[in-house]
Structure formats: structure tokens, C-alpha cells
Design a protein around this motif. Structure first.
Motif, PDB file in Angstrom:
ATOM      1  N   TRP A  44       6.011 -17.350  -1.453  1.00 28.73           N
ATOM      2  CA  TRP A  44       5.088 -17.172  -2.576  1.00 28.73           C
ATOM      3  C   TRP A  44       3.634 -17.088  -2.121  1.00 28.73           C
ATOM      4  O   TRP A  44       2.847 -16.337  -2.699  1.00 28.73           O
ATOM      5  CB  TRP A  44       5.272 -18.319  -3.574  1.00 28.73           C
ATOM      6  N   LEU A  45       3.260 -17.850  -1.103  1.00 23.14           N
ATOM      7  CA  LEU A  45       1.878 -17.779  -0.613  1.00 23.14           C
ATOM      8  C   LEU A  45       1.549 -16.400  -0.046  1.00 23.14           C
ATOM      9  O   LEU A  45       0.526 -15.804  -0.413  1.00 23.14           O
ATOM     10  CB  LEU A  45       1.632 -18.873   0.427  1.00 23.14           C
ATOM     11  N   PRO A  46       2.381 -15.838   0.858  1.00 22.63           N
ATOM     12  CA  PRO A  46       2.096 -14.467   1.317  1.00 22.63           C
ATOM     13  C   PRO A  46       2.078 -13.450   0.178  1.00 22.63           C
ATOM     14  O   PRO A  46       1.258 -12.525   0.193  1.00 22.63           O
ATOM     15  CB  PRO A  46       3.241 -14.186   2.299  1.00 22.63           C
ATOM     16  N   LYS A  47       2.967 -13.601  -0.807  1.00 22.19           N
ATOM     17  CA  LYS A  47       2.977 -12.660  -1.922  1.00 22.19           C
ATOM     18  C   LYS A  47       1.677 -12.717  -2.711  1.00 22.19           C
ATOM     19  O   LYS A  47       1.131 -11.678  -3.110  1.00 22.19           O
ATOM     20  CB  LYS A  47       4.158 -12.961  -2.849  1.00 22.19           C
ATOM     21  N   LEU A  48       1.179 -13.927  -2.954  1.00 18.20           N
ATOM     22  CA  LEU A  48      -0.082 -14.064  -3.694  1.00 18.20           C
ATOM     23  C   LEU A  48      -1.233 -13.433  -2.925  1.00 18.20           C
ATOM     24  O   LEU A  48      -2.071 -12.715  -3.508  1.00 18.20           O
ATOM     25  CB  LEU A  48      -0.360 -15.541  -3.961  1.00 18.20           C
ATOM     26  N   ILE A  49      -1.286 -13.656  -1.623  1.00 21.53           N
ATOM     27  CA  ILE A  49      -2.366 -13.094  -0.809  1.00 21.53           C
ATOM     28  C   ILE A  49      -2.253 -11.580  -0.746  1.00 21.53           C
ATOM     29  O   ILE A  49      -3.264 -10.856  -0.803  1.00 21.53           O
ATOM     30  CB  ILE A  49      -2.343 -13.728   0.595  1.00 21.53           C
ATOM     31  N   VAL A  50      -1.029 -11.054  -0.637  1.00 19.97           N
ATOM     32  CA  VAL A  50      -0.841  -9.593  -0.626  1.00 19.97           C
ATOM     33  C   VAL A  50      -1.281  -8.993  -1.960  1.00 19.97           C
ATOM     34  O   VAL A  50      -1.979  -7.969  -1.997  1.00 19.97           O
ATOM     35  CB  VAL A  50       0.632  -9.253  -0.335  1.00 19.97           C
ATOM     36  N   LEU A  51      -0.884  -9.620  -3.073  1.00 27.96           N
ATOM     37  CA  LEU A  51      -1.259  -9.109  -4.401  1.00 27.96           C
ATOM     38  C   LEU A  51      -2.774  -9.089  -4.571  1.00 27.96           C
ATOM     39  O   LEU A  51      -3.353  -8.072  -4.991  1.00 27.96           O
ATOM     40  CB  LEU A  51      -0.610  -9.963  -5.482  1.00 27.96           C
ATOM     41  N   LEU A  52      -3.426 -10.185  -4.238  1.00 30.25           N
ATOM     42  CA  LEU A  52      -4.891 -10.246  -4.380  1.00 30.25           C
ATOM     43  C   LEU A  52      -5.576  -9.314  -3.387  1.00 30.25           C
ATOM     44  O   LEU A  52      -6.608  -8.702  -3.708  1.00 30.25           O
ATOM     45  CB  LEU A  52      -5.372 -11.682  -4.181  1.00 30.25           C
ATOM     46  N   GLY A  53      -5.015  -9.184  -2.174  1.00 32.90           N
ATOM     47  CA  GLY A  53      -5.605  -8.287  -1.185  1.00 32.90           C
ATOM     48  C   GLY A  53      -5.515  -6.828  -1.604  1.00 32.90           C
ATOM     49  O   GLY A  53      -6.479  -6.067  -1.456  1.00 32.90           O
ATOM     50  N   LEU A  54      -4.360  -6.423  -2.134  1.00 26.48           N
ATOM     51  CA  LEU A  54      -4.223  -5.051  -2.622  1.00 26.48           C
ATOM     52  C   LEU A  54      -5.168  -4.779  -3.790  1.00 26.48           C
ATOM     53  O   LEU A  54      -5.801  -3.714  -3.869  1.00 26.48           O
ATOM     54  CB  LEU A  54      -2.774  -4.799  -3.059  1.00 26.48           C
ATOM     55  N   PHE A  55      -5.276  -5.747  -4.682  1.00 22.88           N
ATOM     56  CA  PHE A  55      -6.186  -5.581  -5.824  1.00 22.88           C
ATOM     57  C   PHE A  55      -7.637  -5.506  -5.368  1.00 22.88           C
ATOM     58  O   PHE A  55      -8.426  -4.710  -5.894  1.00 22.88           O
ATOM     59  CB  PHE A  55      -6.004  -6.746  -6.794  1.00 22.88           C
ATOM     60  N   LEU A  56      -7.998  -6.308  -4.356  1.00 24.55           N
ATOM     61  CA  LEU A  56      -9.366  -6.278  -3.836  1.00 24.55           C
ATOM     62  C   LEU A  56      -9.665  -4.938  -3.176  1.00 24.55           C
ATOM     63  O   LEU A  56     -10.754  -4.376  -3.374  1.00 24.55           O
ATOM     64  CB  LEU A  56      -9.561  -7.421  -2.827  1.00 24.55           C
ATOM     65  N   ALA A  57      -8.711  -4.403  -2.408  1.00 22.19           N
ATOM     66  CA  ALA A  57      -8.926  -3.109  -1.753  1.00 22.19           C
ATOM     67  C   ALA A  57      -9.088  -1.998  -2.788  1.00 22.19           C
ATOM     68  O   ALA A  57     -10.009  -1.169  -2.688  1.00 22.19           O
ATOM     69  CB  ALA A  57      -7.762  -2.799  -0.806  1.00 22.19           C
ATOM     70  N   CYS A  58      -8.200  -1.976  -3.787  1.00 21.75           N
ATOM     71  CA  CYS A  58      -8.293  -0.946  -4.832  1.00 21.75           C
ATOM     72  C   CYS A  58      -9.560  -1.118  -5.669  1.00 21.75           C
ATOM     73  O   CYS A  58     -10.235  -0.133  -6.009  1.00 21.75           O
ATOM     74  CB  CYS A  58      -7.060  -1.009  -5.732  1.00 21.75           C
ATOM     75  N   GLY A  59      -9.881  -2.367  -6.009  1.00 24.07           N
ATOM     76  CA  GLY A  59     -11.088  -2.621  -6.799  1.00 24.07           C
ATOM     77  C   GLY A  59     -12.360  -2.219  -6.087  1.00 24.07           C
ATOM     78  O   GLY A  59     -13.301  -1.696  -6.706  1.00 24.07           O
ATOM     79  N   THR A  60     -12.401  -2.452  -4.766  1.00 23.37           N
ATOM     80  CA  THR A  60     -13.583  -2.063  -3.992  1.00 23.37           C
ATOM     81  C   THR A  60     -13.755  -0.550  -3.989  1.00 23.37           C
ATOM     82  O   THR A  60     -14.877  -0.037  -4.125  1.00 23.37           O
ATOM     83  CB  THR A  60     -13.451  -2.581  -2.546  1.00 23.37           C
ATOM     84  N   MET A  61     -12.656   0.178  -3.842  1.00 24.29           N
ATOM     85  CA  MET A  61     -12.743   1.636  -3.863  1.00 24.29           C
ATOM     86  C   MET A  61     -13.174   2.148  -5.234  1.00 24.29           C
ATOM     87  O   MET A  61     -13.918   3.134  -5.335  1.00 24.29           O
ATOM     88  CB  MET A  61     -11.397   2.241  -3.483  1.00 24.29           C
ATOM     89  N   LEU A  62     -12.711   1.483  -6.306  1.00 27.59           N
ATOM     90  CA  LEU A  62     -13.028   1.948  -7.661  1.00 27.59           C
ATOM     91  C   LEU A  62     -14.394   1.485  -8.143  1.00 27.59           C
ATOM     92  O   LEU A  62     -14.836   1.917  -9.214  1.00 27.59           O
ATOM     93  CB  LEU A  62     -11.955   1.450  -8.637  1.00 27.59           C
ATOM     94  N   LEU A  63     -15.050   0.619  -7.388  1.00 33.08           N
ATOM     95  CA  LEU A  63     -16.376   0.152  -7.810  1.00 33.08           C
ATOM     96  C   LEU A  63     -17.433   1.238  -7.680  1.00 33.08           C
ATOM     97  O   LEU A  63     -18.454   1.208  -8.384  1.00 33.08           O
ATOM     98  CB  LEU A  63     -16.767  -1.079  -6.984  1.00 33.08           C
TER      99      LEU A  63
END
Length: 513
Positions: A44-63
Motif C-alpha cells: 500500500w505504501l508504494p501504491k500511494l507514492i506511485v499514485l501521488l507521483g503520477l498525479f504530481l508529474a501530470c499536474g506539473t505538465m498541466l500547470l
């Protein structure tokens, strides 16, 4: 007016909330669909970090589109404080990326790699030790570079003696890309070029180091991915599973069984003989090549089962590969044209895609964000594809493929780290490639005013000689030539290709012992 601006900002806020929600849901669905069944209800810890990391990467590109639209809305209002807020938002995103890449992802990766049979104390100690080593290396490099060359060498135009006009002891100067002073008295004075040395902040230097690391990976992985992604999808359509009879199935399965037994034999022979040299480059390349052959064997077995079980072949998947392969080819060509127009020709012909994005934004902001997001996310996709292609060809890094219902969490974490590092350089690439669309944005000012002129890095970010962009095109051309050559001149029978690979693996095994 202020009322119109307030309505625009409200509209941008609503669009940002909708896009952010869709992106977060999309990242969650992607994670669920790609994860390996062994990781269901686990890790669960790796999954949470992967989910937040993917969202951060996509969010940074869309900013970027929000930054550009809001900054352009405030161009006529000098009291608008959006520019400073947007600059702070960018810095928060990039610092978050640094925390993910050098702290959270290594922590989750080493925790996932520890043996479950070990005690909790041993697992925690091993994870903390390796994560600390990883962070120490980054901090050491960062501090050493910052203390030695951590300042900006900004070229300026100096007007002297300004003190005679203003009654002070100062000197009037203005940086590049800034219009000269309009005062007639100052304009008549002689000017000369100079270099203004300014100590940059640690935050900006972290951003610069992330950008530089991202560019190194983007030029290699991105260049390979721009060609490999469309060609591999078209190849998957061309080599789609076709029904076979029982006799063919038995022959192919016997062949795969022999290869499997030989791989097992090679693995047993080398097990225990590499213990004293696990960190050497030869052993690492041998291990990565062995892993690649195992993955290829698993994929061939899966395709063979589909060919025999005719009812399990989904006819939509091959034609989906054809459609998205053609779409990927169009996107790769469009990216190449856009970079040539904006970077190498510097907008002499026309902005091309920037006009399309701006026209869609004028109709409704969400349309422009979606159009830009397609090209931005495609850029991230080709980087991931290029990293997998690079690992499978040169074996310098461990291969971490992404498969539907077959991706382990360590591969997720590795590819998420690649995405986060490269999204900084990809954002800079988008801001440069879509210069007309992103003009006046806070991120453009940040890259142009400081990072572009940092000592030691200014040679790579030079406008006159676009080093990174040239390397990106060179790698893409080499990959294209290699792919076309393999299609027309290197087409061997599958069996002989496998035999050659196994023979080479045997030779490397003997050389490493």
C-alpha cells in the motif's frame, strides 16, 4: 476590468478543479489496471507514492496552460499579483518532485525490494540505510556545485555614467530580451556589454539540477521513444496473434520449453558465482540481459496461448494498436515540426501548434488544456517508452516494462521516478516549443532569467546552439535508421535470433566467471 478578471480567474479555477479530478482518477485507474495480481491488497505504501507521483508529474505538465492564460490576463494590470503566486506554485511543484525522487520513491523502492521473510527491524534498517545513501549522494553533489558555481552570469547592457544624470552612484543596465530605455537622454549615452554575476538561491539551484538531469534523460529516452512508440505499436498490429492448430501449438510450446530449460540451466550455473562481484558492470549487464530474455519468453508464451485459444483473442486490441500507432506517428511528426519551427528556425515560419492551442483556449479554456495535454502527456509517454527501449538494448539499467495486469510495484516506482525527473525538462521543452502559447508565463521567466544563465549550465541552454534539442534529434534519427534497417535488412527467423541470443548469453557467462 477587475470584474472581468475575477470571472476569468473563477473560470480557470473551475477548469483546474475538473482537470485535476479527472487526472487523479485517471492515475488511479491506470495503477489498478496495470498492477500485478501479486500486489493486490498489498504494497500500500508504494501504491500511494506511485499514485501521488503520477498525479504530481501530470499536474506539473498541466500547470503550464493555466500559468500562461492567467499571466496573459494580468499583462495590462500592473497591480495583479498572479505572477508571484504562479512562480511560487512552480517552485512548490519542483521541490515536491525533488522530495519524491530522492526521498519517497527510493524509500518505497528499497522497502518493496526487501525480503518479506526478514524481520521488520531488518527491513526497516535496510530501507533506511540505502535511502540515506541515495539522499547523501544527491545532497553532496548539490552542495558542492552550489558552493562552487552556484551563481548566474547574466549578460547585460550597461549605460554609464548613469550617476551624472540621476545624481547617484549607480549604473543603469538591462538584461537580454528587455527593451532598451526610452528616455532620450539615456539613449544618447554610450553602452557596452557586460556580465552581471548574481548568487542564486538554493531552491533555484535544485530546480536547475533537476532540469539538467531531466534533459540528459529526455534527450536519450525521448529521442528513442519518439520513434519506438509508434513503430512498436504498428509492429504489434502487424505481428498480432493469429489462430494456429494443435500441431503448431505443440511444436512452438516444445521450443519454448527447451529455451526455458536452457535459461534455468544458465541461471543455476551463475547462481552463487557472482556473489563477490555483484556491483561490477559486467555482472549487471549479464543480469539485465538474462532478465530481458526471461521477459521475452513470458511474452512469447502468452502470445502462443492466445494463438491456440482462438476464442480468447480480442480483435479490438490489434486494431487499437494500429489506430494508436498511427496517432502516435502523427504526434511524433507534429512534435518534430514544432521543434524545428520554434527552436531551430525561431518562429520564422509560424507558431503552428501554438495558434491551435490559443484558438481553442479562446473558445473555452478546457479545450486548450486538453489539446495541450495530449501533446504534453505524449511527451511523457515517449520518455517512458524510451527508457524501456534503452534498458532492453544496452542493459546498463534494469528493465522495468509496463504491462497490463503484469506490472510489479518496483517497476511502477522506477518509471514514476523517471517521469518526475523528466517532467521538469519536458515542461521547459513545452514552454520553448509552444513559445507563443506560453509567452509571459511565470515558468518562462523563471527558466530564462536565471536557469538559462547559470554558470556551467549556460552552454547547454544556449539559444544560439540548442545542444539538448540537437541531441534529441540526433538520437531520434539514429533510432529511426536503426528501426528501418532492422525491418528491411535484419529480418531473421525467430529461432535463429533466439539461438544467437542464448549463445551470446553463454559467452558472457564464461567471460564473467
Amino acid at each position: 476590468s477587475s470584474a472581468t478578471m475575477a470571472v476569468d480567474f473563477l473560470m480557470y479555477g473551475i477548469v483546474a478543479a475538473v482537470v485535476g479530478g479527472i487526472t487523479l482518477v485517471g492515475c488511479g485507474v491506470f495503477l489498478i489496471q496495470m498492477q500485478h495480481p501479486e500486489d493486490n491488497n498489498a504494497a500500500w505504501l508504494p501504491k500511494l507514492i506511485v499514485l501521488l507521483g503520477l498525479f504530481l508529474a501530470c499536474g506539473t505538465m498541466l500547470l503550464l496552460p493555466f500559468d500562461a492564460s492567467m499571466s496573459q490576463s494580468c499583462e495590462e494590470d500592473p497591480n495583479c499579483g498572479v505572477q508571484g503566486s504562479l512562480g511560487l506554485a512552480w517552485i512548490i511543484c519542483f521541490i515536491s518532485i525533488a522530495v519524491f525522487v530522492f526521498v519517497l520513491i527510493p524509500l518505497a523502492y528499497f522497502w518493496y525490494e526487501t525480503d518479506d521473510d526478514e524481520g521488520m527491524c531488518n527491513r526497516v534498517c535496510t530501507t533506511i540505510c540505502w535511502s540515506t545513501v541515495n539522499l547523501f549522494v544527491f545532497v553532496t553533489i548539490l552542495v558542492s556545485l552550489y558552493l562552487s558555481i552556484g551563481y548566474v552570469e547574466l549578460p547585460v547592457t550597461v549605460v554609464q555614467p548613469y550617476s551624472e544624470l540621476a545624481g547617484g552612484n549607480g549604473t543603469f543596465f538591462y538584461p537580454p530580451d528587455t527593451p532598451p530605455p526610452k528616455f532620450q537622454t539615456i539613449a544618447r549615452l554610450p553602452t557596452y556589454k557586460a556580465i552581471q554575476k548574481i548568487q542564486t538561491s538554493m531552491v533555484i539551484y535544485i530546480l536547475a539540477l533537476l532540469s539538467f538531469m531531466g534533459w540528459l534523460l529526455t534527450t536519450i529516452f525521448g529521442g528513442m521513444g519518439f520513434v519506438a512508440l509508434p513503430m512498436d505499436m504498428l509492429g504489434a498490429w502487424y505481428n498480432r496473434p493469429r489462430p494456429i492448430d494443435l500441431k503448431q501449438f505443440a511444436e512452438k510450446k516444445l521450443e519454448l520449453k527447451k529455451r526455458c530449460e536452457e535459461l534455468i540451466s544458465v541461471g543455476k550455473d551463475t547462481q552463487g558465482k557472482f556473489k563477490g562481484a555483484r556491483g561490477s558492470m559486467k555482472v549487471r549487464r549479464f543480469t539485465n540481459k538474462y532478465k530481458k530474455m526471461v521477459l521475452d519468453l513470458e511474452e512469447e508464451l502468452q502470445v502462443l496461448n492466445l494463438c491456440y485459444k482462438k476464442n480468447e483473442i480480442n480483435p479490438l486490441i490489434p486494431w487499437g494498436n494500429l489506430f494508436f500507432g498511427l496517432l502516435a506517428g502523427v504526434l511524433s511528426i507534429s512534435w518534430g515540426i514544432q521543434l524545428i519551427l520554434e527552436v531551430f528556425l525561431r518562429g520564422l515560419v509560424g507558431p503552428y501548434l501554438s495558434d491551435i492551442f490559443q484558438s481553442l483556449t479562446d473558445i473555452f479554456p478546457l479545450f486548450g488544456v486538453v489539446a495541450y495535454g495530449i501533446f504534453a502527456f505524449y511527451l511523457l509517454a515517449v520518455v517512458v517508452k524510451g527508457s524501456i527501449k534503452f534498458a532492453g538494448r544496452f542493459f546498463l539499467i534494469s528493465i522495468h516494462p509496463l504491462k497490463v495486469n503484469g506490472t510489479m510495484m518496483n517497476s511502477f516506482l522506477f518509471n514514476t521516478g523517471i517521469l518526475l525527473i523528466c517532467c521538469v525538462s519536458c515542461t521547459q521543452l513545452c514552454a520553448t516549443a509552444f513559445r507563443q502559447y506560453a509567452h509571459g508565463s511565470a515558468i518562462s521567466q523563471l527558466f530564462v532569467s536565471q536557469i538559462q544563465y547559470l554558470r556551467g549550465l549556460n552552454y547547454f541552454y544556449s539559444v544560439d546552439i540548442p545542444v539538448f534539442y540537437s541531441l534529441l534529434f540526433m538520437v531520434a534519427m539514429v533510432q529511426l535508421i536503426w528501426s528501418v534497417t532492422c525491418i528491411f535488412f535484419c529480418a531473421k527467423e525467430q529461432a535463429s535470433t533466439v539461438q544467437d541470443a542464448m549463445a551470446e548469453l553463454r559467452r558472457e557467462q564464461r567471460n564473467n566467471m
